[in-house]
Motif scaffolding. Structure first.
Motif, PDB file in Angstrom:
ATOM      1  N   SER A 123      -8.547   5.911   2.295  1.00  0.00           N
ATOM      2  CA  SER A 123      -7.588   6.907   1.832  1.00  0.00           C
ATOM      3  C   SER A 123      -7.080   6.595   0.433  1.00  0.00           C
ATOM      4  O   SER A 123      -7.097   7.445  -0.464  1.00  0.00           O
ATOM      5  CB  SER A 123      -6.418   6.987   2.810  1.00  0.00           C
ATOM      6  OG  SER A 123      -5.380   7.761   2.275  1.00  0.00           O
ATOM      7  N   ILE A 124      -6.634   5.373   0.235  1.00  0.00           N
ATOM      8  CA  ILE A 124      -5.994   5.036  -1.041  1.00  0.00           C
ATOM      9  C   ILE A 124      -7.015   4.936  -2.171  1.00  0.00           C
ATOM     10  O   ILE A 124      -6.813   5.480  -3.269  1.00  0.00           O
ATOM     11  CB  ILE A 124      -5.182   3.734  -0.899  1.00  0.00           C
ATOM     12  CG1 ILE A 124      -3.993   3.994   0.039  1.00  0.00           C
ATOM     13  CG2 ILE A 124      -4.702   3.231  -2.254  1.00  0.00           C
ATOM     14  CD1 ILE A 124      -3.133   2.801   0.306  1.00  0.00           C
ATOM     15  N   SER A 174       2.009   1.885  -3.608  1.00  0.00           N
ATOM     16  CA  SER A 174       1.040   2.542  -4.492  1.00  0.00           C
ATOM     17  C   SER A 174       0.906   4.024  -4.155  1.00  0.00           C
ATOM     18  O   SER A 174       0.816   4.878  -5.046  1.00  0.00           O
ATOM     19  CB  SER A 174      -0.325   1.854  -4.383  1.00  0.00           C
ATOM     20  OG  SER A 174      -0.901   2.091  -3.117  1.00  0.00           O
ATOM     21  N   LYS A 175       0.901   4.337  -2.864  1.00  0.00           N
ATOM     22  CA  LYS A 175       0.729   5.726  -2.428  1.00  0.00           C
ATOM     23  C   LYS A 175       1.889   6.603  -2.867  1.00  0.00           C
ATOM     24  O   LYS A 175       1.697   7.699  -3.415  1.00  0.00           O
ATOM     25  CB  LYS A 175       0.575   5.750  -0.906  1.00  0.00           C
ATOM     26  CG  LYS A 175       0.711   7.115  -0.248  1.00  0.00           C
ATOM     27  CD  LYS A 175       0.584   6.979   1.259  1.00  0.00           C
ATOM     28  CE  LYS A 175       1.123   8.174   2.005  1.00  0.00           C
ATOM     29  NZ  LYS A 175       0.451   9.435   1.716  1.00  0.00           N
ATOM     30  N   LEU A 216      -5.191  11.141   0.276  1.00  0.00           N
ATOM     31  CA  LEU A 216      -4.131  10.136   0.209  1.00  0.00           C
ATOM     32  C   LEU A 216      -3.218  10.173   1.431  1.00  0.00           C
ATOM     33  O   LEU A 216      -2.747   9.136   1.892  1.00  0.00           O
ATOM     34  CB  LEU A 216      -3.312  10.351  -1.066  1.00  0.00           C
ATOM     35  CG  LEU A 216      -2.414   9.210  -1.552  1.00  0.00           C
ATOM     36  CD1 LEU A 216      -3.226   7.937  -1.757  1.00  0.00           C
ATOM     37  CD2 LEU A 216      -1.709   9.597  -2.832  1.00  0.00           C
ATOM     38  N   LEU A 230       0.826  -1.204   0.000  1.00  0.00           N
ATOM     39  CA  LEU A 230       0.000   0.000   0.000  1.00  0.00           C
ATOM     40  C   LEU A 230       0.865   1.261   0.000  1.00  0.00           C
ATOM     41  O   LEU A 230       0.539   2.241  -0.676  1.00  0.00           O
ATOM     42  CB  LEU A 230      -0.924  -0.002   1.219  1.00  0.00           C
ATOM     43  CG  LEU A 230      -1.956  -1.138   1.270  1.00  0.00           C
ATOM     44  CD1 LEU A 230      -2.795  -1.036   2.532  1.00  0.00           C
ATOM     45  CD2 LEU A 230      -2.846  -1.115   0.036  1.00  0.00           C
ATOM     46  N   ALA A 260      -3.463   8.088   5.016  1.00  0.00           N
ATOM     47  CA  ALA A 260      -3.163   6.664   5.155  1.00  0.00           C
ATOM     48  C   ALA A 260      -1.899   6.398   5.956  1.00  0.00           C
ATOM     49  O   ALA A 260      -1.823   5.420   6.700  1.00  0.00           O
ATOM     50  CB  ALA A 260      -3.032   6.022   3.766  1.00  0.00           C
TER      51      ALA A 260
END
Length: 372
Positions: free
Chosen positions: A284-285, A223-224, A314, A220, A317
């Motif tokens: 968030s994501i 990705s963020k 975003l 995760l 997270a």
């Protein structure tokens, strides 16, 4: 968790320490954000390509990334009360060198030193934040994180005001902030020294079967921070190219995005305490996706609005992800903090280099279509 209470004999939340840590994080990340904010100046002065800009980010992020889990692990085993000022001293020296860098290699050495300072501060300050929380870990971590996000948003603004109109040598002014940060760290270090004198550090037994949850959390983060890298490193270039704005205007727009990340970070920890960290992480994501998909296809004003929304959603997270991981391994706060901060920085560095090459070959607008 019983294990956490053993690690944290502080029954009362040490708000003075938490505020000082937040201020320290703010000052540190203000200095760290100077690097990306001065990219347009270095690109013009040294005739750098987007790929070389990406290389600068890569060197900086790798020095900040690779050393973080290492320093976290070392200080887990051998705590050092005065580690924070030592790290900030590297940042101070790196900034002074960056101000007068005349070659790409000199720039790379300078940002490498600045990265080492970051690699010491993040795991150590995050550890002390947890120890000083008095059990209110979501609030404490968000307070610590928002200091960093606020600092990251102030850096480009200060560059726009103090450096862009006068030239790169004015980067040296930021060494004053590094010295102020060292002064703010002194009472933190005294509190931590007193804490270490009261606590007998013990090894944790029975921490098993956490590899899969940690792998998911790291995915995760991956990705963020790829998307965050596209905004932190190339957002100014995107605005200049697509809308023809000035360097100063683009840096102010970057400030708007970064201030949104500060607000989102402040909210993420306490909300996670109330409704659960997993809900915050997924909300968030996934919640950022519509805004990031729309942003490449709208005008200037809506680009600013959507970038604000992306930053707000975003950024909430990270506190939840970090606390979730720390709760899995409560006796390895430095290692976990260094791993997650470091992985985030490392992903950003690698992504920045890849996206820089993409921008050179396909144009800066392609970067935001792909990242979205």
């Amino acid at each position: 968790m019983e294990q956490v209470s053993k690690q944290q004999p502080v029954n009362k939340t040490a708000f003075r320490v938490l505020v000082a840590l937040s201020v320290t994080h703010c000052l540190n990340d203000s200095l760290q954000s100077v690097i990306s904010a001065v990219y347009p100046l270095f690109k013009d002065d040294l005739a750098l390509s987007f790929a070389q800009i990406g290389l600068i980010t890569l060197v900086y992020q790798l020095s900040a990334s690779v050393f973080q889990p290492i320093t976290g692990l070392i200080f887990d085993k051998r705590p050092v009360a005065w580690s924070l000022p030592i790290g900030m001293s590297f940042t101070l020296v790196g900034l002074l060198n960056l101000a007068f860098s005349s070659t790409l290699h000199w720039v790379l050495i300078s940002v490498f030193l600045i990265g080492i300072g970051s690699s010491v501060l993040h795991p150590e300050a995050s550890r002390i934040t947890s120890l000083a929380s008095g059990g209110r870990r979501g609030l404490a971590q968000s307070l610590f994180q928002v200091g960093g996000n606020l600092g990251g948003s102030l850096g480009p603004l200060l560059v726009a005001l103090l450096v862009a109109p006068y030239g790169r040598t004015h980067i040296a002014l930021f060494s004053i902030l590094a010295f102020v940060a060292i002064l703010v760290m002194i009472p933190i270090c005294r509190w931590y020294k007193a804490y270490l004198s009261r606590v007998k550090w013990q090894k944790k037994s029975g921490e098993t079967h956490v590899e899969m949850p940690l792998s998911i959390l790291l995915t995760l983060i991956f990705s963020k921070y790829i998307y965050m890298a596209s905004l932190n490193s190339y957002y100014t270039f995107y605005l200049i190219h697509k809308f023809g704005v000035s360097v100063q205007t683009s840096q102010i727009c970057l400030f708007v995005f970064l201030i949104a990340t500060a607000i989102g970070t402040l909210a993420g920890g306490p909300i996670g305490d109330k409704i659960g960290r997993k809900y915050v992480i997924w909300g968030s994501i996934l919640g950022a996706a519509p805004f990031s998909l729309l942003m490449p296809h709208v005008g200037f004003v809506w680009t600013i609005v959507l970038s604000f929304c992306v930053g707000l959603v975003l950024s909430s997270a990270f506190p939840a992800i970090l606390l979730y991981a720390q709760e899995l391994l409560p006796y390895k706060l430095g290692l976990i903090s260094g791993l997650f901060f470091g992985f985030a920085f490392g992903v950003a560095g690698i992504a920045s280099a890849v996206l820089g090459n993409m921008a050179d070959h396909y144009g800066i607008e392609a970067v935001y279509n792909v990242c979205g």
